[in-house]
Scaffold this active site. Structure first.
Site, short mmCIF file in Angstrom:
data_model
loop_
_atom_site.label_atom_id
_atom_site.label_comp_id
_atom_site.label_asym_id
_atom_site.label_seq_id
_atom_site.Cartn_x
_atom_site.Cartn_y
_atom_site.Cartn_z
N HIS A 172 6.12 6.08 -11.45
CA HIS A 172 5.31 6.38 -12.63
C HIS A 172 4.02 5.57 -12.64
O HIS A 172 3.91 4.56 -11.96
CB HIS A 172 6.09 6.13 -13.93
CG HIS A 172 6.52 4.71 -14.16
ND1 HIS A 172 7.73 4.22 -13.72
CD2 HIS A 172 5.92 3.67 -14.79
CE1 HIS A 172 7.85 2.95 -14.07
NE2 HIS A 172 6.76 2.58 -14.71
N HIS B 297 -0.10 -0.35 -15.19
CA HIS B 297 0.53 -0.60 -13.89
C HIS B 297 0.96 0.69 -13.24
O HIS B 297 0.96 1.74 -13.87
CB HIS B 297 1.74 -1.54 -14.04
CG HIS B 297 2.91 -1.00 -14.81
ND1 HIS B 297 3.06 -1.19 -16.16
CD2 HIS B 297 3.98 -0.27 -14.42
CE1 HIS B 297 4.19 -0.61 -16.57
NE2 HIS B 297 4.76 -0.04 -15.52
N GLU C 126 4.54 -2.50 -10.17
CA GLU C 126 5.96 -2.62 -10.49
C GLU C 126 6.76 -2.03 -9.33
O GLU C 126 6.39 -0.98 -8.79
CB GLU C 126 6.28 -1.83 -11.78
CG GLU C 126 7.75 -1.87 -12.18
CD GLU C 126 8.03 -1.08 -13.47
OE1 GLU C 126 7.20 -0.26 -13.88
OE2 GLU C 126 9.12 -1.31 -14.04
CO CO Z 1 6.77 0.71 -15.57
#
Ligand code: CO
Length: 145
Positions: free
Chosen positions: A7, A79, A130
């Site tokens: 994502h 992020h 991440e």
């Molecule tokens: Co995230």
């Protein structure tokens, strides 16, 4: 080492307005807002087919995105998250290259219930990264499910 882009997270000052923009301007399906008090965010999920976009609004006094929004009041990319098969091995490999893993360096349970960790944006061209252990994969030493 990394797998799919899981994502892209966008921090937004107003989640309802942001979700309406994605729905009305881009014609995508947006989820209902979901609160994650333990992560300090409320999230709207958007599935684009090949990846997801997560719109994040601060939740609570100590939200991890409050500072980001103070610096970026209109919102912005917070992020991106890549899947990895073995998050412990990925953390060790990153540390070996001099990249700083945030916090105590140990994976925490993320918003999808999977172990995650974050790499310092100063070590990645200004973008917070991440890493999320791919669903269906056991922790280090385990086997693929
Ligand atoms: Co995230």
């Amino acid at each position: 080492m990394i797998g799919k882009l899981n994502h892209i997270a966008i921090a937004v000052p107003d989640l309802v307005q942001a979700a309406a923009q994605y729905r009305d301007r881009l014609g995508v399906l947006v989820s209902a807002p979901q609160a994650f008090p333990e992560h300090g965010v409320t999230v709207v999920f958007i599935d684009t087919g090949n990846t997801k976009i997560e719109l994040l609004e601060p939740l609570g006094e100590t939200s991890p995105i409050t500072k980001f929004l103070a610096a970026n009041p209109d919102g912005g990319m917070h992020h991106m998250c890549f899947e990895v098969d073995d998050i412990t091995a990925a953390a060790a490999q990153l540390a070996a290259t001099g990249a700083r893993v945030l916090g105590d360096g140990k994976p925490k349970t993320g918003a999808h219930g999977q172990p995650v960790l974050f790499v310092h944006p100063k070590d990645f061209l200004g973008t917070l990264i991440e890493l999320e252990q791919r669903a269906g994969v056991e922790r280090a030493g385990g086997t693929c499910g």
